[in-house]
Design an enzyme around this catalytic site. Structure first.
Site, mmCIF file in Angstrom:
data_model
loop_
_atom_site.group_PDB
_atom_site.id
_atom_site.type_symbol
_atom_site.label_atom_id
_atom_site.label_comp_id
_atom_site.label_asym_id
_atom_site.label_seq_id
_atom_site.Cartn_x
_atom_site.Cartn_y
_atom_site.Cartn_z
ATOM 1 N N TYR A 71 1.130 -1.741 0.141
ATOM 2 C CA TYR A 71 -0.123 0.472 -0.031
ATOM 3 C C TYR A 71 0.828 1.003 0.276
ATOM 4 O O TYR A 71 1.953 1.387 0.452
ATOM 5 C CB TYR A 71 -1.057 -0.248 0.797
ATOM 6 N N ASP A 121 -1.249 14.948 6.841
ATOM 7 C CA ASP A 121 -2.605 15.000 5.582
ATOM 8 C C ASP A 121 -3.396 15.646 5.408
ATOM 9 O O ASP A 121 -4.479 14.810 6.357
ATOM 10 C CB ASP A 121 -2.323 13.177 6.202
ATOM 11 N N ASP A 180 -3.067 5.829 -2.473
ATOM 12 C CA ASP A 180 -4.073 6.400 -1.624
ATOM 13 C C ASP A 180 -3.878 7.371 -2.859
ATOM 14 O O ASP A 180 -3.103 8.654 -2.845
ATOM 15 C CB ASP A 180 -3.563 7.322 -0.846
ATOM 16 N N ASP A 223 -5.774 10.604 -2.549
ATOM 17 C CA ASP A 223 -6.545 11.171 -1.849
ATOM 18 C C ASP A 223 -8.139 11.655 -2.652
ATOM 19 O O ASP A 223 -9.153 10.629 -3.669
ATOM 20 C CB ASP A 223 -6.108 12.102 -1.827
ATOM 21 N N HIS A 226 -7.214 4.816 -5.170
ATOM 22 C CA HIS A 226 -9.015 4.803 -4.334
ATOM 23 C C HIS A 226 -9.030 5.795 -4.715
ATOM 24 O O HIS A 226 -8.143 7.008 -3.953
ATOM 25 C CB HIS A 226 -8.744 4.160 -3.150
ATOM 26 N N GLU A 241 -11.760 9.179 -2.529
ATOM 27 C CA GLU A 241 -12.538 9.587 -1.623
ATOM 28 C C GLU A 241 -13.694 10.927 -2.036
ATOM 29 O O GLU A 241 -13.283 11.548 -2.356
ATOM 30 C CB GLU A 241 -11.773 8.997 -0.235
ATOM 31 N N CYS A 277 -7.418 13.425 7.215
ATOM 32 C CA CYS A 277 -7.589 12.054 8.124
ATOM 33 C C CYS A 277 -8.644 11.030 7.886
ATOM 34 O O CYS A 277 -9.494 11.411 8.628
ATOM 35 C CB CYS A 277 -6.778 11.886 8.732
ATOM 36 N N ARG A 299 -13.594 5.509 -2.081
ATOM 37 C CA ARG A 299 -13.579 5.155 -0.753
ATOM 38 C C ARG A 299 -14.812 6.146 -0.423
ATOM 39 O O ARG A 299 -15.071 7.504 -0.864
ATOM 40 C CB ARG A 299 -12.258 5.644 -0.609
ATOM 41 N N GLU A 344 -14.453 3.323 4.698
ATOM 42 C CA GLU A 344 -13.187 4.336 5.823
ATOM 43 C C GLU A 344 -14.322 4.632 7.625
ATOM 44 O O GLU A 344 -15.124 4.328 7.294
ATOM 45 C CB GLU A 344 -12.828 5.794 5.197
ATOM 46 N N ASN A 390 -9.498 -1.009 6.585
ATOM 47 C CA ASN A 390 -8.268 -0.164 6.904
ATOM 48 C C ASN A 390 -7.978 -0.442 8.703
ATOM 49 O O ASN A 390 -8.606 0.397 9.540
ATOM 50 C CB ASN A 390 -8.426 1.281 6.688
HETATM 51 C C1 LIG Z 1 -5.129 5.327 4.845
HETATM 52 C C2 LIG Z 1 -5.034 6.346 4.575
HETATM 53 O O1 LIG Z 1 -5.509 7.056 4.129
HETATM 54 C C3 LIG Z 1 -3.673 6.921 4.708
HETATM 55 O O2 LIG Z 1 -3.398 8.190 3.929
HETATM 56 O O3 LIG Z 1 -2.613 5.928 4.852
HETATM 57 C C4 LIG Z 1 -4.871 7.264 6.307
HETATM 58 C C5 LIG Z 1 -4.359 6.460 7.702
HETATM 59 C C6 LIG Z 1 -4.321 7.591 8.904
HETATM 60 O O4 LIG Z 1 -4.626 8.814 8.588
HETATM 61 O O5 LIG Z 1 -4.267 6.559 9.507
HETATM 62 C C7 LIG Z 1 -6.964 7.609 6.834
HETATM 63 O O6 LIG Z 1 -7.133 8.635 6.203
HETATM 64 O O7 LIG Z 1 -7.505 6.122 7.421
HETATM 65 MG MG LIG Z 2 -5.179 9.115 2.694
#
Ligand SMILES: C[C@](O)(C(=O)O)[C@H](CC(=O)O)C(=O)O
Ligand SMILES: [Mg+2]
Length: 303
Positions: free
Chosen positions: A48, A62, A89, A91, A116, A118, A126, A161, A191, A213
């Site tokens: 991943y 993030d 990812d 986004d 993916h 979202e 996040c 997602r 999610e 996840n």
């Molecule tokens: C899956 C995720 O989108 C990621 O960027 O890895 C994050 C992981 C995280 O921040 O723990 C998510 O939004 O769940």
């Molecule tokens: Mg992410």
């Protein structure tokens, strides 16, 4: 040596095939190309490429600050060193449907097996934090439609997602998952599911693969692969786990250096130089060099 031998097309086909087998596929998040080699060496089914990890790697939160160029660059660096399919990812797809189309093609060129997109608003958060917002249904479906129409390789896995569970609840998540599949999504990433029953509810609502996840310190409990397989989950990601483990070890090591004035007490916790060279396949480079060094060109035939 240099790159993995398996082509992007073969990795995409393998992912499709493995998903069809019904076996649960485990995708730890690689925080760099070297860690992707470790994931392959340990026998996992895929790698991943996390947006949270890429952001953290750049010392950024993030929240949608990274660019398509950065994500595609990192994807290419990772995808080319592994024989495993990589799932990235993407986004929110980096903009409007036309941008989503460009994102899909850039990531396809980077050699990933799937990605993916979202349904959060920009700037995203996040998925396991409170206070996130999702776009309306029409906007979410257009993103997926644009993604599906843009792909040139039919085997590239377009996963949708949905973050709506944390905003409007499970029923809304089930509803949206179904609509995303109707719009052409090949797989669903629901999610921030609270428990196994929630995964099961999504599982029974759609007839495409479902991803879980298992990020730490989030909304979902850390279920075992057995528990996830039992409720019909098809792919599980551990997106930030390797980075957290590595950073935890790095922090403890630095503390030791501060306290003891030497890293000697923690050397046995370090990856050995020999193991690093094994992962890098150092031997092949030596052989390559030696073969070139001793290579004698045939004398050119006289006219
Ligand atoms: C899956 C995720 O989108 C990621 O960027 O890895 C994050 C992981 C995280 O921040 O723990 C998510 O939004 O769940
Ligand atoms: Mg992410």
């Amino acid at each position: 040596m240099l790159h993995a031998r398996t082509t992007a097309a073969a990795k995409r086909a393998a992912l499709r095939e493995r998903l069809a087998s019904g076996q649960l596929l485990r995708f730890p998040g690689a925080f760099n190309p070297l860690s992707a080699k470790l994931v392959q060496d340990k026998g996992f089914e895929g790698v991943y490429i996390s947006g949270a990890v890429l952001s953290a790697d750049l010392a950024l939160p993030d929240i949608g600050l990274t660019t398509l160029t950065e994500v595609a660059g990192r994807s290419q660096q990772i995808a080319r060193v592994t024989d495993l399919p990589a799932l990235v990812d993407a986004d929110t797809g980096f903009g409007e449907p036309m941008n989503v189309a460009r994102t899909v093609q850039a990531l396809e060129d980077a050699g990933v097996a799937g990605l993916h997109i979202e349904d959060q608003v920009n700037p995203k958060r996040c998925g396991h934090l409170d206070g996130k917002q999702v776009v309306d249904r029409g906007t979410a479906l257009k993103r997926i439609r644009a993604a599906v129409d843009a792909r040139r390789e039919p085997d590239l896995l377009i996963m949708a997602r949905t973050d709506i569970r944390g905003v409007d609840g499970l029923a809304a998540a089930v509803d949206r998952a179904k609509a995303l599949v109707d719009a052409g999504a090949d797989a669903i990433f629901p999610e921030a599911m609270r428990d196994l029953a929630e995964f099961e509810a999504v599982r029974t609502a759609v007839d495409v693969p479902v991803l879980a996840n298992m990020t730490e310190f989030g909304k979902s409990e850390l279920f075992t692969t057995r528990q996830l397989a039992d409720v019909g989950v098809n792919i599980v990601i551990y997106p930030v786990s390797l980075l957290r483990l590595a950073m935890g070890a790095a922090e403890r090591g630095l503390d030791t250096l501060v306290d003891a004035g030497t890293l000697a007490p923690v050397v046995d916790q370090m990856q050995h130089r020999a193991r690093l060279y094994e992962l890098l396949d150092y031997e092949s480079y030596n052989h390559f060099d030696a073969a070139i060094f001793t290579y004698v060109p045939e004398p050119a035939a006289r006219p």
